[in-house]
Every structure is written in structure tokens, then in C-alpha cells.
Design a protein around this motif. Structure first.
Motif, PDB file in Angstrom:
ATOM      1  N   LEU A   1      -5.263   2.866 -16.672  1.00 35.58           N
ATOM      2  CA  LEU A   1      -4.385   1.741 -16.360  1.00 35.58           C
ATOM      3  C   LEU A   1      -3.146   1.790 -17.252  1.00 35.58           C
ATOM      4  N   ALA A   2      -2.012   1.448 -16.665  1.00 35.29           N
ATOM      5  CA  ALA A   2      -0.775   1.405 -17.436  1.00 35.29           C
ATOM      6  C   ALA A   2      -0.799   0.227 -18.403  1.00 35.29           C
ATOM      7  N   SER A   3       0.033   0.277 -19.391  1.00 38.32           N
ATOM      8  CA  SER A   3       0.132  -0.795 -20.370  1.00 38.32           C
ATOM      9  C   SER A   3       0.495  -2.109 -19.670  1.00 38.32           C
TER      10      SER A   3
ATOM     11  N   GLY B   1      -2.274  11.101   5.802  1.00 35.11           N
ATOM     12  CA  GLY B   1      -1.673  11.728   4.626  1.00 35.11           C
ATOM     13  C   GLY B   1      -0.438  10.987   4.155  1.00 35.11           C
ATOM     14  N   PHE B   2       0.384  10.526   5.108  1.00 41.60           N
ATOM     15  CA  PHE B   2       1.596   9.793   4.745  1.00 41.60           C
ATOM     16  C   PHE B   2       1.270   8.501   3.991  1.00 41.60           C
ATOM     17  N   ILE B   3       0.264   7.761   4.457  1.00 42.39           N
ATOM     18  CA  ILE B   3      -0.041   6.486   3.802  1.00 42.39           C
ATOM     19  C   ILE B   3      -0.604   6.719   2.403  1.00 42.39           C
ATOM     20  N   VAL B   4      -1.330   7.823   2.222  1.00 46.24           N
ATOM     21  CA  VAL B   4      -1.816   8.152   0.878  1.00 46.24           C
ATOM     22  C   VAL B   4      -0.638   8.417  -0.049  1.00 46.24           C
ATOM     23  N   GLY B   5       0.313   9.242   0.396  1.00 43.06           N
ATOM     24  CA  GLY B   5       1.478   9.534  -0.431  1.00 43.06           C
ATOM     25  C   GLY B   5       2.318   8.305  -0.714  1.00 43.06           C
ATOM     26  N   ALA B   6       2.541   7.486   0.305  1.00 44.75           N
ATOM     27  CA  ALA B   6       3.349   6.272   0.126  1.00 44.75           C
ATOM     28  C   ALA B   6       2.680   5.300  -0.837  1.00 44.75           C
ATOM     29  N   ASN B   7       1.360   5.168  -0.728  1.00 47.13           N
ATOM     30  CA  ASN B   7       0.646   4.259  -1.623  1.00 47.13           C
ATOM     31  C   ASN B   7       0.692   4.734  -3.072  1.00 47.13           C
ATOM     32  N   ILE B   8       0.694   6.048  -3.277  1.00 42.04           N
ATOM     33  CA  ILE B   8       0.802   6.564  -4.644  1.00 42.04           C
ATOM     34  C   ILE B   8       2.174   6.239  -5.223  1.00 42.04           C
ATOM     35  N   LEU B   9       3.208   6.334  -4.398  1.00 43.31           N
ATOM     36  CA  LEU B   9       4.538   5.949  -4.865  1.00 43.31           C
ATOM     37  C   LEU B   9       4.588   4.470  -5.223  1.00 43.31           C
ATOM     38  N   ALA B  10       3.823   3.651  -4.474  1.00 46.20           N
ATOM     39  CA  ALA B  10       3.840   2.208  -4.708  1.00 46.20           C
ATOM     40  C   ALA B  10       2.982   1.794  -5.886  1.00 46.20           C
ATOM     41  N   GLY B  11       1.821   2.407  -6.033  1.00 39.29           N
ATOM     42  CA  GLY B  11       0.881   1.944  -7.056  1.00 39.29           C
ATOM     43  C   GLY B  11       0.592   2.915  -8.170  1.00 39.29           C
ATOM     44  N   GLY B  12       1.080   4.158  -8.047  1.00 40.43           N
ATOM     45  CA  GLY B  12       0.781   5.164  -9.050  1.00 40.43           C
ATOM     46  C   GLY B  12       1.127   4.796 -10.474  1.00 40.43           C
ATOM     47  N   PRO B  13       2.308   4.212 -10.725  1.00 40.57           N
ATOM     48  CA  PRO B  13       2.668   3.884 -12.112  1.00 40.57           C
ATOM     49  C   PRO B  13       1.794   2.796 -12.743  1.00 40.57           C
ATOM     50  N   PHE B  14       1.021   2.082 -11.944  1.00 38.79           N
ATOM     51  CA  PHE B  14       0.225   0.972 -12.468  1.00 38.79           C
ATOM     52  C   PHE B  14      -1.216   1.366 -12.782  1.00 38.79           C
TER      53      PHE B  14
ATOM     54  N   HIS C   1     -13.461   2.950 -15.228  1.00 38.83           N
ATOM     55  CA  HIS C   1     -13.839   3.715 -14.034  1.00 38.83           C
ATOM     56  C   HIS C   1     -14.361   2.816 -12.908  1.00 38.83           C
ATOM     57  N   TRP C   2     -15.007   1.711 -13.254  1.00 38.51           N
ATOM     58  CA  TRP C   2     -15.571   0.834 -12.228  1.00 38.51           C
ATOM     59  C   TRP C   2     -14.487   0.285 -11.294  1.00 38.51           C
ATOM     60  N   VAL C   3     -13.270   0.175 -11.823  1.00 35.21           N
ATOM     61  CA  VAL C   3     -12.161  -0.328 -11.007  1.00 35.21           C
ATOM     62  C   VAL C   3     -11.981   0.524  -9.760  1.00 35.21           C
ATOM     63  N   TYR C   4     -12.154   1.841  -9.919  1.00 40.38           N
ATOM     64  CA  TYR C   4     -11.886   2.774  -8.826  1.00 40.38           C
ATOM     65  C   TYR C   4     -13.047   2.906  -7.840  1.00 40.38           C
ATOM     66  N   TRP C   5     -14.068   2.104  -8.052  1.00 37.35           N
ATOM     67  CA  TRP C   5     -15.145   1.969  -7.065  1.00 37.35           C
ATOM     68  C   TRP C   5     -15.069   0.611  -6.377  1.00 37.35           C
ATOM     69  N   VAL C   6     -14.970  -0.431  -7.176  1.00 35.47           N
ATOM     70  CA  VAL C   6     -14.981  -1.792  -6.612  1.00 35.47           C
ATOM     71  C   VAL C   6     -13.762  -2.023  -5.728  1.00 35.47           C
ATOM     72  N   GLY C   7     -12.569  -1.729  -6.228  1.00 34.32           N
ATOM     73  CA  GLY C   7     -11.348  -1.961  -5.454  1.00 34.32           C
ATOM     74  C   GLY C   7     -11.331  -1.239  -4.115  1.00 34.32           C
ATOM     75  N   PRO C   8     -11.530   0.097  -4.109  1.00 27.96           N
ATOM     76  CA  PRO C   8     -11.515   0.815  -2.830  1.00 27.96           C
ATOM     77  C   PRO C   8     -12.604   0.370  -1.858  1.00 27.96           C
ATOM     78  N   PHE C   9     -13.803   0.082  -2.346  1.00 32.00           N
ATOM     79  CA  PHE C   9     -14.867  -0.312  -1.431  1.00 32.00           C
ATOM     80  C   PHE C   9     -14.591  -1.680  -0.818  1.00 32.00           C
ATOM     81  N   VAL C  10     -14.068  -2.612  -1.611  1.00 34.49           N
ATOM     82  CA  VAL C  10     -13.737  -3.930  -1.063  1.00 34.49           C
ATOM     83  C   VAL C  10     -12.598  -3.808  -0.054  1.00 34.49           C
ATOM     84  N   GLY C  11     -11.551  -3.075  -0.415  1.00 37.53           N
ATOM     85  CA  GLY C  11     -10.422  -2.904   0.497  1.00 37.53           C
ATOM     86  C   GLY C  11     -10.821  -2.217   1.784  1.00 37.53           C
ATOM     87  N   ALA C  12     -11.636  -1.173   1.681  1.00 36.31           N
ATOM     88  CA  ALA C  12     -12.078  -0.443   2.874  1.00 36.31           C
ATOM     89  C   ALA C  12     -12.964  -1.319   3.748  1.00 36.31           C
ATOM     90  N   GLY C  13     -13.858  -2.074   3.114  1.00 32.26           N
ATOM     91  CA  GLY C  13     -14.726  -2.954   3.886  1.00 32.26           C
ATOM     92  C   GLY C  13     -13.948  -4.013   4.641  1.00 32.26           C
TER      93      GLY C  13
END
Length: 254
Positions: A134-136, A179-192, A215-227
Motif C-alpha cells: 500500500l502507498a503511504s 485486457g484493456f480494463i485490466v490495463g486501465a484499472n492499473i493506471l487508475a489504482g496502481g499508485p495506491f 496480503h488479505w486486502v488482495y483477497w477480500v477486495g477482489p472476491f467482494v467486487g467479483a461477487g
């Protein structure tokens, strides 16, 4: 509108050749994606010793977009091209894949990410995968919310282009759109927080590099969003279907 059928799957599905082939496809596709994606970060670190610049962010986003496009394309006709445990979870909640097959997918995806990360460490002569952090100023709950939003967009795109029975010719460009949405989302959220959207993408480097903080952040967030994306698209966007019109992500899932 009646609920779609949630399928547990039959016991014999666990050893069915179609299930094994689909799991192998997910393993290979995920390994290819993680190797290229994590490798792009290691390459930037070796070349410039700094991956936090704007140029570095764009390069990493492009690498992820291209790698995910290819990974989905090579697996979509065999397994549906999930390449992401969160996508599998969204499809599971929507009744588009059986629980037994989902379990096989999850194991294959995680193993693919671990093998890719190990290969990277070997081929780079011991470079430790940086993984995600996580960024500062970004708290864990801010990161969870960000991952929910980003993964919602990803899985909603998957549903609209690869799962929706009325997708028509849109299905032919599904890997590109995803693939495009993955790249665009990294541009939007990558620095955070790195904009992971994929627990397997986080797990492989975390295990091989032994970096487990947040590390738990990268399980809970994606699973909730995907669901949420799976439920919203499946039950609010896709019209009520007749049994013959229902088209799962992969025909053999049932």
C-alpha cells in the motif's frame, strides 16, 4: 425473475477429462500472465531502480494488459479464460460454473502463479518478487474498497463480453476488452495499492518473495467486487432465460 441454477457439480466431474483439461488451461494461462506481469516490474527495477514513476506505471499497465489479453485468449475456448480466482468466484455466484470445477480452477490458478514466480526468481538469478504494498497514506480499508471497485469493473466486463448469452460478435473481442480494463484499472489504482484485482497475481509473488503484509486486502477486495459484479449482471442485466437459451461460460460446466 427466478434465480439461475447454482451447481455443486457431480463427484465424477472431478476426474472428468474436460475438467482436467480446463484446469490445465487455467494453470498455463495464469503462469504466462504472472510471469510476464511480475517480470515487467522486475525488469523496470533492474533497468531504472525505480518503478514508481509515471513512465513505469504506464509500462507496467501495458504489460499487464497485453499479458492478460493473451492469457484469456489462449484459455477461453477450453476453460472460459478466467485466469483469476475472483473471476471464477463471480461466475460461480452467477451459476455459470460448478463448485467442483471452481475448486479445480482456484488450485490451478494459484499453482500457476507460484510456478511463474519461482521461474522468475530462478531466471533472474535470485531477484525477489516485489509483490504488492500500500502507498503511504492508504489504509487497508481504503485499499479493500479500491480493489472492490476495480474488480467489479473487471468482472462486469467479463460478463458483458464473454458470458452474456446476447453478447453476439462481442465475444470475439472479449480477451481484448478484458485486457484493456485490466490495463486501465492499473493506471487508475496502481499508485495506491498496485491495483491487483487478482488474488493469484498477488499470491504467487507473496509466497516466493515472502511478502505478506496487507496480503488479505488482495483477497477480500477482489472476491467482494467479483461477487457483486456477478450477481448484478446475472440477475439485473441478463434477461430471464429459457432453459435452452442459458449458456454457461463453458458448455461442459454442467
Amino acid at each position: 425473475m427466478p434465480l439461475r441454477r447454482f451447481a455443486f457439480g457431480r463427484t465424477e466431474d472431478a476426474v472428468h477429462p474436460d475438467t482436467i483439461r480446463a484446469a490445465l488451461s487455467e494453470f498455463v494461462a495464469t503462469a504466462i500472465f504472472v510471469f510476464a506481469a511480475e517480470g515487467s516490474v522486475l525488469s523496470l527495477d533492474k533497468l531504472y531502480k525505480d518503478t514508481s514513476s509515471a513512465t513505469g506505471l504506464v509500462v507496467v499497465a501495458i504489460a499487464h494488459a497485453l499479458a492478460f489479453f493473451v492469457a484469456v485468449a489462449i484459455a477461453i475456448n477450453i476453460s472460459g479464460g478466467h485466469v483469476n480466482p475472483a473471476v471464477t468466484f463471480g461466475a460461480l455466484l452467477g451459476g455459470r460454473i460448478s463448485l467442483i470445477r471452481a475448486l479445480f480452477y482456484w488450485v490451478a490458478q494459484l499453482l500457476g502463479a507460484v510456478v511463474a514466480s519461482l521461474l522468475l526468481r530462478i531466471t533472474t538469478r535470485g531477484m525477489r518478487p516485489p509483490g504488492f504494498s500500500l502507498a503511504s497514506g492508504v489504509t487497508e480499508w481504503h485499499a479493500v474498497l479500491l480493489e472492490i471497485v476495480l474488480t467489479f469493473g473487471l468482472v462486469y466486463t467479463v460478463y458483458a463480453t464473454a458470458i452474456d448469452p446476447k453478447r453476439g460478435h462481442m465475444g470475439t473481442i472479449a480477451p481484448l476488452a478484458i485486457g484493456f480494463i485490466v490495463g486501465a484499472n492499473i493506471l487508475a489504482g496502481g499508485p495506491f495499492d498496485g491495483a491487483v484485482m487478482n488474488p493469484a497475481r498477488a499470491f504467487g509473488p507473496a509466497l516466493v518473495g515472502w511478502r505478506w503484509r496487507h496480503h488479505w486486502v488482495y483477497w477480500v477486495g477482489p472476491f467482494v467486487g467479483a461477487g457483486l459484479a456477478g450477481l448484478v449482471y446475472e440477475y439485473l442485466v441478463i434477461p430471464e432465460e429459457t432453459p435452452h437459451a442459458h449458456q454457461p461460460l463453458a458448455p461442459e460446466d454442467y
